[in-house]
Write an enzyme that holds these catalytic residues in place. Structure first.
Site, PDB file in Angstrom:
ATOM      1  N   LEU A 152     -12.740  -9.502   7.145  1.00 41.60           N
ATOM      2  CA  LEU A 152     -11.519 -10.118   7.636  1.00 41.60           C
ATOM      3  C   LEU A 152     -10.516  -9.049   8.076  1.00 41.60           C
ATOM      4  O   LEU A 152     -10.699  -7.869   7.774  1.00 41.60           O
ATOM      5  CB  LEU A 152     -10.937 -11.019   6.537  1.00 41.60           C
ATOM      6  N   PRO A 153      -9.457  -9.441   8.795  1.00 40.93           N
ATOM      7  CA  PRO A 153      -8.567  -8.442   9.403  1.00 40.93           C
ATOM      8  C   PRO A 153      -7.869  -7.497   8.442  1.00 40.93           C
ATOM      9  O   PRO A 153      -7.660  -6.320   8.764  1.00 40.93           O
ATOM     10  CB  PRO A 153      -7.555  -9.304  10.163  1.00 40.93           C
ATOM     11  N   LYS A 178     -12.511   4.968   3.915  1.00 36.28           N
ATOM     12  CA  LYS A 178     -12.571   4.475   5.292  1.00 36.28           C
ATOM     13  C   LYS A 178     -11.292   4.831   6.052  1.00 36.28           C
ATOM     14  O   LYS A 178     -11.338   5.326   7.190  1.00 36.28           O
ATOM     15  CB  LYS A 178     -12.785   2.962   5.272  1.00 36.28           C
ATOM     16  N   LYS A 231      -3.941   0.695  12.502  1.00 30.59           N
ATOM     17  CA  LYS A 231      -3.840   0.087  11.173  1.00 30.59           C
ATOM     18  C   LYS A 231      -4.471   0.974  10.106  1.00 30.59           C
ATOM     19  O   LYS A 231      -3.900   1.191   9.035  1.00 30.59           O
ATOM     20  CB  LYS A 231      -4.495  -1.289  11.166  1.00 30.59           C
TER      21      LYS A 231
END
Length: 296
Positions: A74-75, A177, A246
């Site tokens: 998911l985002p 990540k 992001k």
């Protein structure tokens, strides 16, 4: 008591989030022999998965029935939390939840601790490699959480990549990540600036890339992005600037949250956020070169 039994085919695995990465990753899990049920709020995404041969449920409750593991793609972490809060009451205790989204590490840790206290098992396992490697099942996977839980989920993870790096406690996969993408973004920005400087001085861009790739400046961006997407001006790597920005911000925020000075991360975060604002969320991340050379 934690269940120590490995999750093996033909166990049911539910994949929540059937976007550009979710669909091929779900397909990899299915090819490994698991019964995969996908779900996405988008009807188009569900239909696309079905057209590719996958099984997609019309509701999330239908998707999670009898699942041995739930994979979320998911985002961001807030959406992951909201989704899990919405369906966890219907999950059997001991179900393994694997968050493969790009989420904030401290938020992931808090969510995981809450779920574990309620009798579920939880790991974070984000990936790197993009759509091409998602399709081929060769993603780099970074798994944070209890070794026993990673052991249980290992066959699922290895269906999507050759190895799962065990990065440490809950949230460490998401931290790794974000930090990887921060380093990647910094290298891409430096390479783009080097091309602009070299070109202005009279060095043919392809020649400079060849020099970089034969020298100590070589990195993923010089090998796989400069000629392919930036010099060609195709800007079609398939990874959005919004996603890169992001992840960089996630890395920078983590530094501030745990009290580590990271002045370069601050600068890189500001650069990419400004590029995102100027170029828009649908722009490709390789367009950072276009942003850096534009008249501001």
């Amino acid at each position: 008591m934690t269940n120590s039994a490995a999750i093996i085919p033909p166990a049911k695995v539910t994949v929540i989030g059937l976007g550009n990465m979710g669909r091929p990753m779900a397909a990899c899990i299915a090819r490994a022999g698991f019964q995969v049920m996908g779900f996405d709020l988008s009807t188009d995404a569900r239909n696309a998965f079905a057209k590719e041969g996958g099984n997609a449920a019309a509701t999330i409750d239908e998707a999670i029935v009898d699942a041995a593991a739930i994979v979320t793609l998911l985002p961001d972490g807030k959406i992951v939390r909201a989704a899990i809060e919405g369906f966890k009451a219907k999950l059997a205790r001991g179900t393994v939840i694997i968050d493969m989204s790009s989420s904030a590490p401290l938020g992931t840790r808090a969510l995981g601790e809450e779920l574990i206290a309620e009798g579920f098992e939880f790991i974070d396992a984000p990936v790197s490699g993009g759509v091409k490697r998602a399709i081929s099942g060769t993603l780099a996977i970074m798994a944070g959480g209890a070794h026993a839980t990673i052991d249980r989920a290992d066959r699922i993870l290895l269906s999507m990549g050759p190895a799962a790096f065990r990065t440490g406690p809950l949230g460490s996969g998401h931290a790794a990540k974000a930090l990887n993408n921060y380093v990647s973004a910094a290298g891409l920005a430096a390479a783009a600036e080097a091309l602009a400087i070299g070109s202005k001085f009279g060095i043919e861009p392809n020649t400079l890339v060849d020099v970089l790739n034969a020298s100590t400046g070589r990195n993923n961006s010089t090998e796989n992005k400069l000629k392919q997407f930036m010099i060609s001006e195709s800007y079609a790597s398939g990874f959005a600037m919004a996603l890169m920005a992001k992840d960089i911000q996630t890395a920078d925020e983590l530094a501030h949250q745990i009290g580590v000075k990271a002045p370069l991360a601050d600068e890189i975060t500001a650069m990419w956020n400004n590029a995102l604002k100027q170029l828009g969320p649908k722009s490709d991340h390789t367009e950072i070169g276009r942003y850096l050379t534009a008249d501001k």
